[in-house]
Design a protein around this motif. Structure first.
Motif, short mmCIF file in Angstrom:
data_model
loop_
_atom_site.label_atom_id
_atom_site.label_comp_id
_atom_site.label_asym_id
_atom_site.label_seq_id
_atom_site.Cartn_x
_atom_site.Cartn_y
_atom_site.Cartn_z
N LEU A 196 24.26 -37.64 15.49
CA LEU A 196 23.17 -38.68 14.81
C LEU A 196 22.59 -39.42 15.87
N ASN A 197 23.24 -39.82 17.12
CA ASN A 197 22.50 -40.40 18.01
C ASN A 197 21.50 -39.59 18.98
N GLY A 220 19.73 -37.37 17.28
CA GLY A 220 18.57 -37.26 16.27
C GLY A 220 18.83 -36.03 15.37
N GLU A 257 20.27 -45.91 10.10
CA GLU A 257 19.27 -46.50 11.15
C GLU A 257 18.28 -45.50 11.66
N LYS A 258 18.85 -44.24 11.93
CA LYS A 258 18.34 -43.12 12.65
C LYS A 258 17.49 -42.25 11.51
#
Length: 326
Positions: free
Chosen positions: A85-86, A88, A113-114
């Motif tokens: 997730l971080n 993307g 959040e993403k």
């Protein structure tokens, strides 16, 4: 539908099934990663995947990857979901998506959040028969839903060293098979349970071998579940209301359901409905995941997984059973 670049992390038995589904639905798999190089090479050759990574972090960092599928042991899910997730990436993770509700809440918040899709690999979320069953329930054909009963018994070979019985790898019936039963129950309860009653029999390694679980919500609906890893049971779910009940056999990959309408205590009318193909179960997962990405939302599936995760944690808390990493 657009073709996506899927990256796979893990090459275990369920990854083999998913790879076949991805090749059938998406046309190809972009890349695969596994720390065991011999298994990685064999898997890549068999599934016709040209790009391989012996370091999963490098796959996660690959800018060409659109979706990451995670099929590692439970204990690694949280770590790889966060990394993906971080980076993307949209994520499709095998069940149990995390080992506890605290981890789940964190990755759910991160996905939001993403603005990315995060989905858990429960086949029953995607089998077409459930659209028909939900409509029958939602239309009130069964009356007021009072009770959901659901079983899952798996006969695992006696092997204390196997991951199914390994506490360090989040073993036990609850996380391995209990998620399916809980997902079925929660799907047909009107709201999240607020009462948990349960008892457990432990395996010699300290994980749960079998258990009985009763859930109740504020609407007084009950769910009754029986789980075992050392005794085979039919995968059977029953949704019971004031006007009838629906029986679903092999509910994780169900293709038919039997409906019995009970007009009164003596008169019964039976009907059968069918939809889908059990052999296409993972195809439906891939199709739905890609649809979720295109439409920008997951049809509410992650919210059900949220409730399931919290139920499973509540059950373990009631037992007093903790994993080393809890």
């Amino acid at each position: 539908m657009k073709k996506y670049n899927w990256g796979m992390v893990g090459t275990g038995w369920i990854a083999h099934e998913m790879a076949d589904a991805l090749n059938a639905v998406n046309g190809e798999i972009y890349a695969v990663a596994d720390v065991k190089e011999e298994m990685l090479k064999k898997f890549a050759t068999e599934k016709k995947i040209s790009k391989t990574y012996s370091d999963p972090d490098r796959l996660v960092e690959d800018p060409n990857v659109d979706v990451i599928y995670i099929a590692t042991p439970h204990t690694y899910h949280y770590e790889y979901i966060k990394k993906a997730l971080n980076a993307g990436k949209n994520v499709f993770c095998e069940k149990a998506i995390t080992v506890n509700s605290k981890q789940f809440d964190e990755v759910q918040k991160l996905a939001k959040e993403k603005n990315l899709i995060l989905t858990e690999g429960f086949t029953l979320y995607h089998m077409p028969i459930y659209n028909k069953i939900k409509k029958i329930v939602d239309d009130g054909a069964l009356g007021d839903i009072k009770l959901v009963q659901v079983n899952f018994g798996s006969l695992k070979d006696y092997d204390p060293k196997n991951r199914f019985f390994n506490k360090d790898l989040a073993g036990g019936a609850l996380l391995d098979i209990g998620g399916y039963a809980t997902a079925f129950a929660r799907t047909f309860l009107a709201e999240q349970p607020n009462v948990t009653l349960t008892t457990v029999k432990y395996f010699e390694t300290g994980v749960d071998e079998q258990s009985g679980i009763i859930l109740k919500n504020s609407k007084e609906q009950l769910a009754v579940m029986a789980l075992s890893m050392r005794a085979k049971q039919p995968k059977r779910g029953v949704i019971s209301g004031t006007k009838g009940y629906i029986e679903v056999n092999n509910y994780p990959r169900a293709t038919k359901a039997s409906i019995t309408y009970t007009e009164d205590s003596h008169t019964q009318v039976e009907k059968e409905i069918t939809a889908g193909d059990a052999k296409e179960a993972l195809h439906y997962e891939v199709e739905d995941m890609q649809r979720y990405i295109e439409q920008g939302h997951d049809d509410g599936q992650l919210s059900i997984s949220h409730d399931v995760s919290h139920i499973l944690s509540n059950v373990r808390n009631a037992w007093g059973m903790k994993y080393p990493f809890d």
